[in-house]
Design an enzyme around this catalytic site. Structure first.
Site, PDB file in Angstrom:
ATOM      1  N   HIS A  52       1.132  -0.896   0.501  1.00 36.18           N
ATOM      2  CA  HIS A  52       0.314  -0.494  -0.508  1.00 36.18           C
ATOM      3  C   HIS A  52       0.480   1.327  -0.342  1.00 36.18           C
ATOM      4  O   HIS A  52       1.794   0.974   0.625  1.00 36.18           O
ATOM      5  CB  HIS A  52      -0.577   0.282   1.230  1.00 36.18           C
ATOM      6  CG  HIS A  52      -2.019  -1.142   1.176  1.00 36.18           C
ATOM      7  ND1 HIS A  52      -1.831  -1.799   2.588  1.00 36.18           N
ATOM      8  CD2 HIS A  52      -2.768  -1.678   0.090  1.00 36.18           C
ATOM      9  CE1 HIS A  52      -3.270  -2.794   1.898  1.00 36.18           C
ATOM     10  NE2 HIS A  52      -3.279  -2.762   0.893  1.00 36.18           N
ATOM     11  N   ASP A  55       2.368   1.907   3.227  1.00 35.86           N
ATOM     12  CA  ASP A  55       3.501   0.588   3.831  1.00 35.86           C
ATOM     13  C   ASP A  55       3.893   0.988   3.034  1.00 35.86           C
ATOM     14  O   ASP A  55       5.884   1.246   4.484  1.00 35.86           O
ATOM     15  CB  ASP A  55       2.837  -0.289   3.277  1.00 35.86           C
ATOM     16  CG  ASP A  55       1.973  -1.244   3.573  1.00 35.86           C
ATOM     17  OD1 ASP A  55       1.311  -1.082   4.321  1.00 35.86           O
ATOM     18  OD2 ASP A  55       1.145  -2.416   2.840  1.00 35.86           O
ATOM     19  N   GLU A 177      -8.919  -4.383  -8.513  1.00 41.30           N
ATOM     20  CA  GLU A 177      -9.520  -5.608  -7.092  1.00 41.30           C
ATOM     21  C   GLU A 177     -10.567  -5.726  -7.395  1.00 41.30           C
ATOM     22  O   GLU A 177     -11.170  -4.384  -6.214  1.00 41.30           O
ATOM     23  CB  GLU A 177      -8.129  -5.410  -6.669  1.00 41.30           C
ATOM     24  CG  GLU A 177      -8.573  -6.673  -5.079  1.00 41.30           C
ATOM     25  CD  GLU A 177      -7.346  -6.541  -4.110  1.00 41.30           C
ATOM     26  OE1 GLU A 177      -6.905  -6.056  -4.308  1.00 41.30           O
ATOM     27  OE2 GLU A 177      -7.951  -7.718  -3.324  1.00 41.30           O
ATOM     28  N   GLU A 213      -8.623 -11.670  -6.442  1.00 38.30           N
ATOM     29  CA  GLU A 213      -8.988 -12.127  -4.843  1.00 38.30           C
ATOM     30  C   GLU A 213      -9.515 -13.694  -4.717  1.00 38.30           C
ATOM     31  O   GLU A 213     -11.350 -13.158  -5.165  1.00 38.30           O
ATOM     32  CB  GLU A 213      -8.664 -11.087  -4.118  1.00 38.30           C
ATOM     33  CG  GLU A 213      -8.710 -12.066  -2.597  1.00 38.30           C
ATOM     34  CD  GLU A 213      -8.188 -11.063  -1.685  1.00 38.30           C
ATOM     35  OE1 GLU A 213      -7.616  -9.926  -1.851  1.00 38.30           O
ATOM     36  OE2 GLU A 213      -8.922 -11.510  -0.757  1.00 38.30           O
ATOM     37  N   HIS A 216     -13.270 -13.081  -3.170  1.00 43.67           N
ATOM     38  CA  HIS A 216     -13.276 -12.041  -2.982  1.00 43.67           C
ATOM     39  C   HIS A 216     -14.423 -12.259  -4.229  1.00 43.67           C
ATOM     40  O   HIS A 216     -15.787 -12.070  -4.240  1.00 43.67           O
ATOM     41  CB  HIS A 216     -12.723 -10.662  -4.250  1.00 43.67           C
ATOM     42  CG  HIS A 216     -11.724  -9.710  -3.033  1.00 43.67           C
ATOM     43  ND1 HIS A 216     -11.668  -8.340  -3.414  1.00 43.67           N
ATOM     44  CD2 HIS A 216     -11.942 -10.304  -1.685  1.00 43.67           C
ATOM     45  CE1 HIS A 216     -10.872  -8.335  -2.516  1.00 43.67           C
ATOM     46  NE2 HIS A 216     -11.061  -9.134  -1.315  1.00 43.67           N
ATOM     47  N   ASP A 251     -15.120 -11.016   5.280  1.00 45.22           N
ATOM     48  CA  ASP A 251     -13.750 -11.380   4.405  1.00 45.22           C
ATOM     49  C   ASP A 251     -12.856 -12.076   5.062  1.00 45.22           C
ATOM     50  O   ASP A 251     -12.245 -11.442   6.128  1.00 45.22           O
ATOM     51  CB  ASP A 251     -13.312  -9.968   3.430  1.00 45.22           C
ATOM     52  CG  ASP A 251     -11.773 -10.347   2.603  1.00 45.22           C
ATOM     53  OD1 ASP A 251     -11.857 -11.598   2.346  1.00 45.22           O
ATOM     54  OD2 ASP A 251     -11.873  -9.731   2.212  1.00 45.22           O
ATOM     55  N   ASP A 253      -9.855 -13.926   3.718  1.00 46.61           N
ATOM     56  CA  ASP A 253      -8.269 -14.408   3.563  1.00 46.61           C
ATOM     57  C   ASP A 253      -7.869 -15.581   4.269  1.00 46.61           C
ATOM     58  O   ASP A 253      -7.052 -15.627   4.701  1.00 46.61           O
ATOM     59  CB  ASP A 253      -7.858 -12.619   4.345  1.00 46.61           C
ATOM     60  CG  ASP A 253      -7.950 -11.649   4.003  1.00 46.61           C
ATOM     61  OD1 ASP A 253      -8.989 -12.280   2.441  1.00 46.61           O
ATOM     62  OD2 ASP A 253      -7.568 -10.311   3.699  1.00 46.61           O
TER      63      ASP A 253
HETATM   64  C1  XLS Z   1      -8.052  -6.873   0.253  1.00 46.87           C
HETATM   65  C2  XLS Z   1      -6.434  -6.584   0.021  1.00 46.87           C
HETATM   66  C3  XLS Z   1      -6.074  -5.023  -0.277  1.00 46.87           C
HETATM   67  C4  XLS Z   1      -5.365  -5.281  -1.572  1.00 46.87           C
HETATM   68  C5  XLS Z   1      -4.075  -4.096  -1.452  1.00 46.87           C
HETATM   69  O1  XLS Z   1      -8.319  -7.998  -0.340  1.00 46.87           O
HETATM   70  O2  XLS Z   1      -6.135  -7.006   1.407  1.00 46.87           O
HETATM   71  O3  XLS Z   1      -5.388  -4.930   0.702  1.00 46.87           O
HETATM   72  O4  XLS Z   1      -5.316  -6.415  -1.595  1.00 46.87           O
HETATM   73  O5  XLS Z   1      -4.826  -3.068  -1.764  1.00 46.87           O
HETATM   74 MG    MG Z   2      -6.422  -8.630  -2.018  1.00 51.35          MG
END
Ligand code: XLS
Ligand code: MG
Length: 348
Positions: A52, A55, A177, A213, A216, A251, A253
């Site tokens: 980011h 970051d 994304e 992703e 998602h 979400d 992950d």
């Molecule tokens: C969302 C992420 C996000 C993006 C990049 O899925 O975690 O941070 O991948 O901005």
């Molecule tokens: Mg992502």
């Protein structure tokens, strides 16, 4: 198995190693310094890092444009020290009070200008880091109150924002994304189909692609491999964020393959069969450790995800293409399905 050489170049973001903060409780692990994350990323065999903007340049909002670029150059030197590359930079437009109502689709001119400022700075940072892509995860582009925005007008505003980024740097690629919701209720770019349509409406569609992703796609009720395939068909799959998700809930992950091995297999299959990576595309492991995970082993979800990709690549190699073609010719899909299940379970 350990000497297997993956065809993919793996990446992760600094956010993938975190304190475990969630909506119902505070962090449970100490903060890890970014350089320490780079060190471990390199030890576990990652090729690069996803960023980011903040970051890479934490105090971005209080710095001049030159200071931002200089800071990013130092960050590049730190990456170099660990032999890592930068895959992309994504403006983090969901944390700041000025993006409470979104950025590119905000109703406030000042907030919109702030979002554009951060986007242009993200491009500067990407150039300083040597990254070729900007990623737009459109976290708050949509509505909480459906009537608060004219969706047609706002989608146009989004396209014009991307056009401005394309103008700012004629070489940078913009990858959108997709995600259907969370934190926003109704998102404007929920699926890869939406991303392809937005891409085609920009002034340089060849430079506007997608990030898929896995989680998602599941949240949108769609199949991750099919979503990847759709973008691949148009030559626009610029990155993937492999992970997993247990149905339609918050979400998660999760580590890649943790919920559905068959889906993981099909994602790796479509990537391998269509030469993903041939133009430098990387495989992001956008995974989050369980909150229960102790700091001593807090990279395990990344290590596991990479291993699942590699094991699936070996399954793809093992796939008997002739037998598959024969079963397709016979239209015996029940038999084909069982063959795939047995292949994944390791009994053929
Ligand atoms: C969302 C992420 C996000 C993006 C990049 O899925 O975690 O941070 O991948 O901005
Ligand atoms: Mg992502």
């Amino acid at each position: 198995m350990s000497n297997f050489k993956s065809r993919f170049k793996f990446t992760a973001g600094p956010w993938n190693v975190n304190e475990g903060v969630e909506a119902f409780g505070p962090g449970v692990r100490p903060t890890v310094d970014i350089e320490e994350k780079f060190k471990v990323f390199s030890e576990i065999g990652l090729h690069g890092v996803q960023f980011h903007d903040d970051d890479a340049v934490p105090d971005i909002n209080n710095m001049t444009e030159k200071q931002i670029i200089d800071y990013a150059k130092d960050m590049k030197a730190t990456l170099d020290k660990y032999g890592l590359v930068a895959e992309f930079v994504a403006p983090r437009l969901w944390m700041d009070p000025r993006t409470t109502d979104g950025g590119y689709t905000s109703n406030s001119k000042e907030d919109y200008d702030f979002a554009m400022w951060r986007s242009m700075r993200s491009i500067d940072i990407a150039n300083a880091l040597g990254a070729k892509n900007i990623v737009l995860w459109l976290a708050r582009e949509g509505t909480l109150c459906a009537e608060s925005k004219d969706p047609v007008e706002k989608i146009d505003q989004l396209i014009r924002s991307i056009d401005a980024m394309l103008d700012y740097d004629p070489k940078m690629r913009v990858l959108i994304e997709s995600k259907p919701n969370e934190p926003i209720d109704r998102s404007y770019c929920g699926t890869i189909g939406h991303v392809m349509a937005v891409s085609s409406a920009t002034k340089d569609p060849a430079r506007v692609g997608a990030v898929l992703e896995s989680a998602h796609a599941v949240l949108a009720g769609l199949d991750p491999a099919n979503e990847m395939a759709f973008a691949l068909k148009f030559g626009k799959l610029g990155s993937v964020h492999l992970n997993d998700q247990n149905g339609c809930r918050y979400d998660q992950d999760k580590a890649f393959g943790a919920e559905s091995l068959r889906s993981a297999f099909n994602q790796v299959l479509v990537l391998c069969d269509h030469n993903y990576g041939a133009n430098g595309e990387m495989v992001g492991l956008d995974v989050k450790a369980m909150r229960t995970q102790k700091p001593e082993d807090q990279y395990r979800h990344i290590i596991n995800s990479k291993r699942v990709v590699e094991l699936m690549e070996q399954k793809v190699e093992k796939l008997d293409r002739a037998y598959r073609a024969q079963l397709i010719a016979e239209r015996n899909y029940e038999k084909l399905e069982m063959y795939i299940l047995e292949l994944i379970m390791g009994v053929v």
